[in-house]
Structures are given as C-alpha cells and as structure tokens.
Design a protein around this motif. Structure first.
Motif, PDB file in Angstrom:
ATOM      1  N   THR A 159       6.364  -5.976  -9.014  1.00  0.00           N
ATOM      2  CA  THR A 159       6.898  -6.659  -7.830  1.00  0.00           C
ATOM      3  C   THR A 159       5.856  -6.745  -6.730  1.00  0.00           C
ATOM      4  O   THR A 159       5.735  -7.768  -6.042  1.00  0.00           O
ATOM      5  N   ALA A 160       5.076  -5.671  -6.558  1.00  0.00           N
ATOM      6  CA  ALA A 160       4.046  -5.647  -5.513  1.00  0.00           C
ATOM      7  C   ALA A 160       2.973  -6.695  -5.768  1.00  0.00           C
ATOM      8  O   ALA A 160       2.580  -7.441  -4.860  1.00  0.00           O
ATOM      9  N   ALA A 190       0.827  -1.204   0.000  1.00  0.00           N
ATOM     10  CA  ALA A 190       0.000   0.000   0.000  1.00  0.00           C
ATOM     11  C   ALA A 190       0.865   1.258   0.000  1.00  0.00           C
ATOM     12  O   ALA A 190       0.571   2.237  -0.714  1.00  0.00           O
ATOM     13  N   GLN A 191       1.933   1.251   0.791  1.00  0.00           N
ATOM     14  CA  GLN A 191       2.831   2.409   0.831  1.00  0.00           C
ATOM     15  C   GLN A 191       3.504   2.637  -0.514  1.00  0.00           C
ATOM     16  O   GLN A 191       3.605   3.770  -0.994  1.00  0.00           O
ATOM     17  N   ALA A 192       3.963   1.552  -1.145  1.00  0.00           N
ATOM     18  CA  ALA A 192       4.619   1.677  -2.440  1.00  0.00           C
ATOM     19  C   ALA A 192       3.640   2.175  -3.498  1.00  0.00           C
ATOM     20  O   ALA A 192       3.983   3.017  -4.344  1.00  0.00           O
ATOM     21  N   ASP A 193       2.419   1.668  -3.457  1.00  0.00           N
ATOM     22  CA  ASP A 193       1.391   2.096  -4.406  1.00  0.00           C
ATOM     23  C   ASP A 193       1.134   3.597  -4.270  1.00  0.00           C
ATOM     24  O   ASP A 193       1.046   4.327  -5.266  1.00  0.00           O
ATOM     25  N   HIS A 194       1.022   4.051  -3.048  1.00  0.00           N
ATOM     26  CA  HIS A 194       0.737   5.465  -2.797  1.00  0.00           C
ATOM     27  C   HIS A 194       1.913   6.368  -3.167  1.00  0.00           C
ATOM     28  O   HIS A 194       1.720   7.465  -3.705  1.00  0.00           O
ATOM     29  N   ALA A 195       3.128   5.897  -2.917  1.00  0.00           N
ATOM     30  CA  ALA A 195       4.303   6.758  -3.071  1.00  0.00           C
ATOM     31  C   ALA A 195       4.891   6.766  -4.473  1.00  0.00           C
ATOM     32  O   ALA A 195       5.691   7.649  -4.807  1.00  0.00           O
TER      33      ALA A 195
END
Length: 517
Positions: free
Chosen positions: A351-352, A333-338
């Motif tokens: 990768t996610a 979720a953090q990677a998606d948002h950032a």
C-alpha cells in the motif's frame, strides 16, 4: 448479541472434541496464527469431521504473496478473539498453490484472494466474510455468522420477498456480506445492482441501511461501461451524510477508501461546485481515518491513498499540494519504521509503495520496493510493482525486465501461471513486435501448464482466458499468424493429454478459439 454468542460457544465447546492435526501440513500457516488448529490437506475429511461433531467449518482461501491475505493473517487471525472463536469451528486453509487447490476453488466458487466462507456442519454455506473491514468489524460479522439460524441465501430470499421478519443481525449479515467474493453464489453479476437496491429499500433505517445504500452506489459506480449510470444527483447527499459522521465513515472505511474516484464520478459533474464540496468532505473523512491510531497501518495508508486519488480526480497529471506530498512521505516513513511483522509488511509496504507511486514519487516508491525484495517472503510480488513504476516512466525495457525477474522468482504452480501471464501481457503491450520473445515466454508458460495437475480450474482458468483474448487482440490484423500458430500447436498438445471426458479439455481447447479461422 454477546449473550447469544456465549451461549452458542458454550454449547459447541461442550459438544465437540478438538480436531486432530496429526497428518496436517502446517508449513503454510503463519507463525502469527499458530494458536489456530488449521486443517490442511484432505478438505473432505474436514467437512466430514465438522458434520460428525456438529461444528461449523471456516474455509480460508489465500496465497502466500497476496497483500490482503497477509493483512488478514497479521491483524485478524492472530487476534485472541479470533483464536478463541476458532475453537468452535473447523478452520480449513487452502493455499491457491497447493495440489488440487484450483479444482477446490471451482468446487467452492472461490477465485479472489482472500475468500473466507463459513459453512454449517452439514456443508451448507452460511456466509462469506468481508476481508477488508477492520478487525473488530470482522470479528463481529464472524460472530453473527456463527450464531445465524439460516444460510445467507435463505436470509436474502426472505428479505427480498418481504414475507418474513428479519432481525437486526440478519440485516447486518446482509450488509457486511462479501459481495466482492460472491462469485455469483447469491446473485448473478447482472442482478447485483437491482438486488442491492431492493435490499437497501427494504432495510430498516440505521447503520446497516446506510451500508447497503453505499453498496448500491459502489455497484452503480463500478458497473461495466455499457451499464454505467449517469450522474446521480441524490448520491452526493447520501455520501456526504456518511462522510460527515466519523463513526459511519469508519464503519464503511473499506468502501470509502477503495472507490473514491468512482463514487465522486457517480455523484457529481466534473468541475462543479457540488463536486468540489464532496471532495472536500471526503478529504476530511480520510484525514480522520489516516490519523486514527485504532486502525491498522495498512488501513490508515489506504485512507492516505484515497486522499491522493481524490486529488487526482480533477487534475489527473497535475502536481499535488506540498502539504499532501509531505504527508505521504511522513506517513510512509512511519509505517516502514513501525512495521516489523513480515506478514503485515507484505500488505503495508504494498500500500505504501502504491501511494508513493500514485503521488508521483516514483523513485521513492522504487527504493521502498527494492528494499522489500530483501525482506519479503514473496519478493516476486513487489517486482510487478517495480514493473508498473517503470511503465509509468515510459521505460519499456526496465518494465519488461522486472516482469521477467518476477516470473523467474515466482513460486507455486498457480502463482507461476499468473506471473507468466503478467510477463506475457507486458510483452504484448510493450514489445508487440518481438515475436520471438513472446513465443519463448508462451512456450515456457504452456510447458509448465502441461505438467500441472488440475491446471484449468477457477482462478487459473480466468487467467488463461484473459491471456487468450490478449493474444487474439495481438494478432487482430494477422501480422503474427506464424507465431500464434506455433503457440496454438503447443496448446493443442497440452489439451490432447487431458482425458476426453475431463471438463478441463473443453476449457483448454477454447482458450485460443478466437484466433482460429
């Protein structure tokens, strides 16, 4: 090392004028790398320019959809350090879907995306650069290549002969050479493991020796089944030393995150105390990397995916711990948002989604992938991941549907061939009884193949040869003779249009040879 590079750069800057790009086609170059004067089009002209102006040449071979390629664009090619270095070499970009690209791939022995090669001004290959190390390590390796006094082939021979004295930088180039994209330029596949063993034994103690020793373990752990090594009792100790040292683990992050299950399998026996100890140490190292804010988001997610892989070693189908599942959800979720850069998203979201899928969170993986279909510049790549998730569920119709959509949406001749082969492979595996549909898709793939110039080279050739073997296996008992004869007839027509002296003709004619009586 820094002084050597600055001296080299100053000399090159004073001696070489800027490369003219008046006729270059820059549409395939990402905006993130707009500060680099990529040369596209006439590769021979680029080599001639490099020779005339005494400049090294940097060749980048990639594809628009490829996640690691997009990672390189987003985290290396856009860095000021790389842009500044690019003034001192001729940067050449070859898109695998551009006209004549596959023939160039055969010429330079490049197949996997991305492959990055540094050449001397006279066209001699200096080294192949690793595409999966972090950006700082990449720039250091690039600098070493620019400063190298000899091609990596000669350095390798000196190292193996023991007759010449190698510098620490020579050994670093060998340690960080991209063996994965070597395509047997330096060492044949069968000789890779013994060669790496000799290098590791000859290398002076230190970080590079650790890297080479770890590469030996990877080569042994990933060897073909007939050459697979038995459990190596010394491997666990070697791995533990790297894993327990935070700097060493970070320096070798690419190897540790890509092959955790294989290396654990090489170093320990199932259900043993040494295996449990090794997995625990590996998890701690991966947790440090996942939390390392100096790494790219894709690298941090790769370390998280490695934790999932480690958890699956002893219980492949068991439930993960609630803590790990929670961590996967939070990190994704953090990677998606950032992640806002479109090129970085292609890598990070791939990768996610894979990490969610491996963690058993298939619905969440699907949601992430479907959202990406609207954002990605190459949505057809994510459709294959959706097909893979459907296969895991056992939903064959949905998997085939996603394979079909991916093929329909794919762009570029080499990409369409690869996606068409993926669709056909999916049918052969999931609906082998559907001769009509298999024949229809094969007809479409071969029809496009017949209209593509230089279609039977390098990466294309590899895809086609694998597809030929799949079709042969499908008809192993002769139950699909009629359909395969019609496919063979169409292929014969494609082959017949190739000039008699063209090496592609022999390749074409051999594709379905296992099926001939």
């Amino acid at each position: 090392m820094k002084i050597r590079y600055l001296a080299f750069a100053a000399m090159m800057f004073a001696a070489a004028p800027a490369l003219s790009l008046a006729a270059a086609e820059k549409s395939a170059v990402p905006a993130a790398a707009a500060g680099i004067d990529w040369y596209e089009g006439d590769v021979d002209a680029a080599f001639a320019f490099a020779k005339t102006h005494n400049k090294p040449l940097f060749l980048y071979w990639g594809a628009a959809w490829c996640p690691p390629c997009n990672q390189v664009k987003a985290t290396i090619f856009n860095r000021q350090g790389f842009i500044e270095r690019s003034r001192f070499f001729v940067p050449v970009h070859i898109d695998g879907d551009s006209p004549g690209a596959q023939k160039l791939g055969a010429r330079f022995k490049v197949r996997g995306y991305p492959t990055m090669i540094l050449f001397k001004p006279d066209g001699t290959e200096i080294t192949r650069l690793p595409g999966e190390v972090d950006a700082e390590r990449y720039l250091k390796t690039l600098t070493l290549g620019l400063s190298a006094n000899r091609p990596i082939k000669d350095t390798l021979q000196l190292a193996l002969s023991g007759k010449g004295k190698l510098t620490a930088d020579d050994w670093r180039l060998l340690g960080y050479y991209s063996w994965d994209t070597d395509e047997q330029q330096l060492v044949s596949s069968k000789d890779l493991l013994p060669t790496l063993k000799r290098l590791a034994a000859a290398c002076p103690p230190g970080d590079t020796a650790k890297r080479l020793a770890l590469s030996v373990l990877v080569a042994a752990a990933t060897a073909k089944p007939e050459a697979a090594a038995a459990v190596d009792p010394t491997a666990a100790a070697q791995l533990s030393r790297v894993l327990s040292d935070a700097r060493s683990a970070r320096d070798n992050m690419d190897l540790l995150t890509n092959y955790p299950a294989e290396l654990v399998g090489l170093a320990s026996a199932p259900k043993s105390a040494p295996r449990a100890k090794l997995i625990a140490a590996w998890n701690l190292a991966m947790q440090r990397l996942t939390a390392d804010a100096t790494l790219s988001k894709a690298d941090r997610l790769s370390a998280l995916a490695a934790q999932v892989s480690l958890a699956r070693i002893e219980t492949p189908t068991g439930a993960l711990t609630p803590a790990l599942v929670k961590d996967v959800r939070q990190q994704v979720a953090q990677a998606d948002h950032a992640t806002t850069d479109i090129y970085e998203r292609q890598s990070v979201m791939s990768t996610a989604a894979h990490t969610l899928s491996e963690a058993g969170l298939l619905d969440e993986s699907d949601s992430l992938l479907k959202a990406e279909l609207k954002r990605s510049h190459s949505p057809y790549y994510f459709m294959l991941s959706l097909a893979s998730n459907a296969k895991k569920r056992g939903d064959k119709p949905a998997a085939i549907n996603w394979y079909e959509q991916a093929y329909q949406a794919a762009q570029g001749p080499a990409t369409r061939l690869q996606w068409g082969a993926a669709y056909l492979n999916g049918l052969l595996e999931l609906a082998p009884q559907d001769d009509a549909r298999i024949e229809q898709v094969a007809h479409s793939v071969l029809q496009e193949l017949g209209m593509t110039q230089n279609a039977f080279y390098e990466r294309n050739r590899s895809v086609l040869e694998k597809l030929g073997h799949k079709l042969a296996d499908w008809n192993a008992n002769g139950s699909h003779d009629a359909a395969l004869r019609r496919i063979q007839s169409q292929l014969d027509g494609v082959c017949a249009k190739l000039p008699v002296g063209d090496p592609q003709r022999a390749t074409c004619q051999g594709l379905l040879s296992p099926t001939r009586a």
